[in-house]
Design a protein around this motif. Sequence first.
Motif, PDB file in Angstrom:
ATOM      1  N   ILE A  39      -3.369   5.528  -4.476  1.00 17.56           N
ATOM      2  CA  ILE A  39      -4.296   5.480  -3.342  1.00 17.56           C
ATOM      3  C   ILE A  39      -3.980   6.626  -2.386  1.00 17.56           C
ATOM      4  O   ILE A  39      -2.884   7.191  -2.422  1.00 17.56           O
ATOM      5  N   THR A  40      -4.944   6.936  -1.566  1.00 17.81           N
ATOM      6  CA  THR A  40      -4.716   7.837  -0.436  1.00 17.81           C
ATOM      7  C   THR A  40      -5.161   7.116   0.819  1.00 17.81           C
ATOM      8  O   THR A  40      -6.045   6.257   0.772  1.00 17.81           O
ATOM      9  N   LYS A  41      -4.530   7.471   1.926  1.00 20.47           N
ATOM     10  CA  LYS A  41      -4.882   6.886   3.224  1.00 20.47           C
ATOM     11  C   LYS A  41      -5.385   7.998   4.130  1.00 20.47           C
ATOM     12  O   LYS A  41      -4.900   9.121   4.095  1.00 20.47           O
ATOM     13  N   SER A  42      -6.365   7.649   4.942  1.00 24.45           N
ATOM     14  CA  SER A  42      -6.857   8.563   5.972  1.00 24.45           C
ATOM     15  C   SER A  42      -6.922   7.794   7.280  1.00 24.45           C
ATOM     16  O   SER A  42      -6.962   6.569   7.290  1.00 24.45           O
ATOM     17  N   ARG A  43      -6.904   8.523   8.358  1.00 23.28           N
ATOM     18  CA  ARG A  43      -6.940   7.882   9.673  1.00 23.28           C
ATOM     19  C   ARG A  43      -8.276   8.182  10.343  1.00 23.28           C
ATOM     20  O   ARG A  43      -8.738   9.311  10.351  1.00 23.28           O
TER      21      ARG A  43
ATOM     22  N   LEU B 121       0.827  -1.209   0.000  1.00 24.96           N
ATOM     23  CA  LEU B 121       0.000   0.000   0.000  1.00 24.96           C
ATOM     24  C   LEU B 121       0.860   1.257   0.000  1.00 24.96           C
ATOM     25  O   LEU B 121       0.507   2.262  -0.617  1.00 24.96           O
ATOM     26  N   LYS B 122       2.007   1.193   0.648  1.00 22.81           N
ATOM     27  CA  LYS B 122       2.914   2.342   0.660  1.00 22.81           C
ATOM     28  C   LYS B 122       3.413   2.652  -0.752  1.00 22.81           C
ATOM     29  O   LYS B 122       3.483   3.811  -1.161  1.00 22.81           O
ATOM     30  N   VAL B 123       3.729   1.608  -1.519  1.00 21.85           N
ATOM     31  CA  VAL B 123       4.161   1.796  -2.908  1.00 21.85           C
ATOM     32  C   VAL B 123       3.034   2.418  -3.728  1.00 21.85           C
ATOM     33  O   VAL B 123       3.249   3.349  -4.516  1.00 21.85           O
ATOM     34  N   LEU B 124       1.816   1.927  -3.535  1.00 25.12           N
ATOM     35  CA  LEU B 124       0.662   2.480  -4.243  1.00 25.12           C
ATOM     36  C   LEU B 124       0.422   3.938  -3.854  1.00 25.12           C
ATOM     37  O   LEU B 124       0.109   4.773  -4.705  1.00 25.12           O
ATOM     38  N   GLU B 125       0.607   4.230  -2.585  1.00 25.49           N
ATOM     39  CA  GLU B 125       0.412   5.600  -2.111  1.00 25.49           C
ATOM     40  C   GLU B 125       1.487   6.530  -2.692  1.00 25.49           C
ATOM     41  O   GLU B 125       1.185   7.649  -3.119  1.00 25.49           O
TER      42      GLU B 125
ATOM     43  N   ARG C  17      -6.804   2.739   9.474  1.00 27.86           N
ATOM     44  CA  ARG C  17      -6.231   3.421   8.317  1.00 27.86           C
ATOM     45  C   ARG C  17      -7.081   3.039   7.113  1.00 27.86           C
ATOM     46  O   ARG C  17      -7.036   1.904   6.651  1.00 27.86           O
ATOM     47  N   ASN C  18      -7.864   3.983   6.612  1.00 26.23           N
ATOM     48  CA  ASN C  18      -8.719   3.738   5.457  1.00 26.23           C
ATOM     49  C   ASN C  18      -7.964   4.091   4.182  1.00 26.23           C
ATOM     50  O   ASN C  18      -7.263   5.102   4.123  1.00 26.23           O
ATOM     51  N   CYS C  19      -8.119   3.265   3.174  1.00 25.49           N
ATOM     52  CA  CYS C  19      -7.472   3.483   1.886  1.00 25.49           C
ATOM     53  C   CYS C  19      -8.542   3.739   0.832  1.00 25.49           C
ATOM     54  O   CYS C  19      -9.610   3.135   0.869  1.00 25.49           O
TER      55      CYS C  19
END
Length: 116
Positions: free
Chosen positions: A57-61, A48-52, A66-68
Motif C-alpha cells: 500500500i501507499t499512504k498520502s496525506r 497498515l505500516k507493515v503493508l506499507e 491519511r488515505n491508503c
Amino acid sequence: MDNLSAIFLALADPTRRALLAQLQWGEATVTELAAPHTISVPSVSRHLKVLEQAGLITKSRSAQWRNCRLETAPLQQVEEWMRPYRDFLGPRLDRLEAQLAMDPARPNKLTELEDR
C-alpha cells in the motif's frame, strides 16, 4: 529481509489480508479501514505500516486524513514467484479431478447436496 519475504510476512496476517481486500475497491482513510474491524484504529495503523513497508500500500496525506491505496506490483511479484508451482500442480489436479469424477464409488457432491 528480501522484498518477497516482506510481502509474504505482510500477507500472513488475516487482518492485513482483510485490509487489502477493502482497498481493492479504492482508496480509503485509516478510519474507514478500521470501521469493520474489532481492533482499535492504532492497531489498524500498525497493520497498515507493515503493508506499507512491504510495498503493498501507499499512504498520502490530505489535511488531517491519511488515505491508503493498494499497490499491485508486489502482488504481481508473488504471482510470478508462484507461477512455476501452479504450472506444475495445475495439470496434476485436473487429472485427479477427472479420475475422481470417473470413480463410481465416489458420491456426486451435487446430488448429495440436492438430497438434503
